[in-house]
Design an enzyme around this catalytic site. Structure first.
Site, mmCIF file in Angstrom:
data_model
loop_
_atom_site.group_PDB
_atom_site.id
_atom_site.type_symbol
_atom_site.label_atom_id
_atom_site.label_comp_id
_atom_site.label_asym_id
_atom_site.label_seq_id
_atom_site.Cartn_x
_atom_site.Cartn_y
_atom_site.Cartn_z
ATOM 1 C CG HIS A 15 -0.474 -0.082 2.483
ATOM 2 N ND1 HIS A 15 0.151 -1.194 2.965
ATOM 3 C CD2 HIS A 15 -0.440 0.829 3.471
ATOM 4 C CE1 HIS A 15 0.538 -0.969 4.198
ATOM 5 N NE2 HIS A 15 0.202 0.264 4.539
ATOM 6 C CB ALA A 16 -0.296 4.753 -0.505
#
Lengths: 85, 551
Positions: A15-16
């Site tokens: 994820h980011a």
């Protein structure tokens, strides 16, 4: 060229935030780091494309590192993955 | 009066005027330019400026809503470092000779579309982040004033959807609640609302422009918005709201307080959790530790048998975050109602009495050893307790300890650091409760799993609704088994806790404390209410009327 595989353990997948921090880590080296899975690939500096691979928990990615300082870069990337993802 | 519905994203009541937050619309200059170098410089300046803004928003969000809500702004800052994105903008400016604003709109919209097309909801939601960044870039490039007029009167915010930056820029002291047409329960708005303890209604399809400025009640419990409500409704919701506030204030006072009775008996109030994501709830509710960490999540969330390293990372994360609090991790409790494809378990006539939990672990040794090695390696990062489920005999406990000891010797032989940890067992079968004296010799603690203990003692399947009239959660037989277990623990100087649903049953708290229970482990949301009850008890006084007696 250095190559290794890693299996994502983070419940959210790649994820980011950790993916972005990984890009920063890799930037400290001149070598290029690329993630490969299911015939798709992305350089770690290209965050959107990297996230676009939709890598989930349990997925195994192949990491390729190529360049003058590939040895050091590969071990830094591997260490980061183990600690954060 | 009009009413509107939607989906509940956060509970609570808000009473006040509606303010509609309109998305900023603007025309992008699509003319071409000669001075591409100047446009490129403007783009680069805007990018650096927005990254600075994101760092400020991160700090602000961290202080007002905590690390979890703030993390997204750090991700935003990192997204603006994206090599492809920067390259795409650069190309549109240099090769197509467009202006910076146009380049940003094109390149960011493309990236947002890519996320929108993805299957995973987490990645889909990232399109809102890209749009948010696009707007921030355009605000800087077009010199738009981004701080909206907010006035001084508190309001219920109504919007299509809120971007993370918008939610952080809002003056929180004026916010009463959120209503949005879009969004999901895991959207930024919902997370923010929950962390601020404000009600939120999402996917409210009836939003209309003429609501702006109207008086309304937002009932977050029932996902309902009343526009221009009747006086009766206002009065009844005002009463409900003040009761909520009182309760909240009372519970907040208990944060950081000890769970000690009036006569000085301290009990540890722990939380039950199901995975690393629940750690925030443990901290937010000020639990003193984790009494039951169900390790099944590592098996259930994986398509294949999880490796030792995968498990180690998950356990390490929880132990490290919660240190120095104790975290009791229960070893794999699959089987019965929790089956997993890759385990290839047979269908059983009577799964509750079947091949499950420790029975699987003791026959599939390699599988069990992987988990034990991961746990031992994680022990160095916090205060670990290892707990074995479904124990019925001394032989099982000894076998578990032998395997654990083998794993420890192997790891230590390889130079792996292992910190001191405790080993305990679940007391959830009548057999274990009746043999508690023998079992206590072998372990550091007992944890009473009252759900299974009740089901096995009364022979009542807890999944079968038809048996409801026959079930008695306070059945004297169960309370007697609990007492026997606690007394055996006392005799052998080990500690004993309760991690089943009875632990949160406040009508039994005094009974358990008088028996000598050392720890109660409950859902995170029950920690503070339970602490309040404990602090109101006085065990030096004679047994009260309300006390439930098992005789």
């Amino acid at each position: 060229m250095k190559e290794f595989t890693y299996t994502i353990t983070d419940p959210l997948g790649l994820h980011a935030r950790p993916a972005g921090l990984l890009g920063r880590e890799a930037k400290k080296f001149s070598s290029t780091t690329t993630f490969i899975r299911d015939g798709r690939s992305a350089r770690v500096g290209a965050l959107m494309k990297l996230m676009g691979m939709g890598i989930k928990q349990g997925d195994t990615v192949t990491v390729q590192v190529e360049g003058d300082d590939e040895e050091a870069c590969a071990s830094a990337v591997e260490k980061f993955l183990k600690e954060n993802l | 009066m009009r009413t509107a519905g939607g989906i509940k994203a956060a509970e609570g009541i808000a009473i006040g005027r509606i303010r509609i937050c309109r998305a900023s619309v603007c025309d992008i200059d699509d003319s071409l330019t000669e001075d591409t170098a100047a446009e490129l410089a403007r783009f680069e300046q805007a990018r650096i400026r927005v990254q600075e803004q994101q760092r400020v928003l991160y700090e602000r969000a961290r202080q007002s809503a905590g690390e979890e809500s703030a993390a997204i702004f750090e991700a935003h800052e990192l997204m603006l470092d994206d090599e492809d994105l920067v390259e795409a903008c650069t190309e549109i400016i240099l090769k197509q000779r467009h202006r910076a604003g146009y380049a940003v709109q094109e390149a960011f919209d493309n990236a947002a579309q890519m996320f929108r097309d993805m299957e995973d909801p987490y990645f889909q939601a990232r399109s809102a982040d890209v749009v948010d960044l696009k707007n921030a870039m355009l605000d800087v490039l077009l010199g738009r004033d981004t701080d909206n007029e907010q006035g001084t009167e508190p309001f219920i915010l109504v919007a299509e959807d809120l971007t993370p930056s918008e939610t952080v820029k809002l003056d929180k002291s004026l916010l009463l609640g959120f209503v949005t047409r879009e969004g999901s329960a895991s959207s930024h708005t919902a997370i923010l609302a929950r962390s601020m303890n404000l009600p939120a209604l999402i996917q409210c399809r009836d939003i209309s422009e003429d609501w702006d400025g109207k008086f309304a009640i937002l009932d977050g419990y029932n996902a309902c918005l009343y526009i221009e409500p009747t006086q009766d409704l206002v009065e009844s919701f005002t009463g409900r709201r003040s009761r909520d506030l009182e309760k909240e204030a009372l519970l907040r006072q208990l944060m950081g307080a000890s769970s000690t009775t009036m006569d000085g008996r301290s009990v540890r109030v722990f939380a039950n959790i199901g995975g690393p994501d629940d750690v925030d709830a443990v901290l937010a509710n000020d639990a003193e530790g984790v009494g039951l960490f169900r390790s099944e999540f590592v098996y259930l969330n994986s398509r294949t048998d999880p490796t030792e390293d995968q498990q180690f990372e998950a356990y390490k994360r929880v132990l490290k975050t919660l240190a120095p609090r104790q975290v009791i991790i229960r070893t794999c409790d699959i089987g019965a109602d929790k089956t997993i494809g890759y385990m290839n378990l047979d269908r059983e006539e009577n799964p509750a009495l079947g091949y499950r939990a420790i029975r699987i672990c003791l026959t599939r040794r390699d599988f069990f050893r992987r988990q034990l090695r991961a746990l031992l390696r994680a022990s160095a990062f916090g205060r670990l307790g290892i707990m074995f489920p479904m124990i019925i005999s001394l032989r099982e406990v000894r076998e578990c300890r032998e395997i654990l000891e083998e794993c420890r010797r192997e790891l230590e032989g390889d130079g792996v650091k292992i910190s001191p940890f405790e080993v305990g067992i679940m007391i959830e079968t009548p057999a274990a409760a009746l043999c508690a004296d023998e079992l206590a010799e072998e372990v550091d603690f007992f944890s009473l799993g009252t759900n299974d203990l009740t089901q096995y003692t009364c022979a009542i399947d807890r999944q079968n609704a038809k048996l409801e009239p026959f079930s008695d959660p306070h059945h004297p037989a169960v309370l007697r088994l609990i007492r026997m277990t606690v007394e055996a623990a006392r005799r052998h100087n080990i500690w004993v806790g309760i991690c089943g649903e009875l632990g949160a049953d406040t009508s039994l708290t005094e009974t358990f404390l008088r028996m000598g229970v050392d720890e109660l482990s409950v859902n995170p949301g029950s920690v503070l209410p339970l602490r309040r009850i404990i602090r109101s008890l006085d065990l030096s006084r004679p047994v009260g009327q309300a006390l439930i007696q098992e005789e």
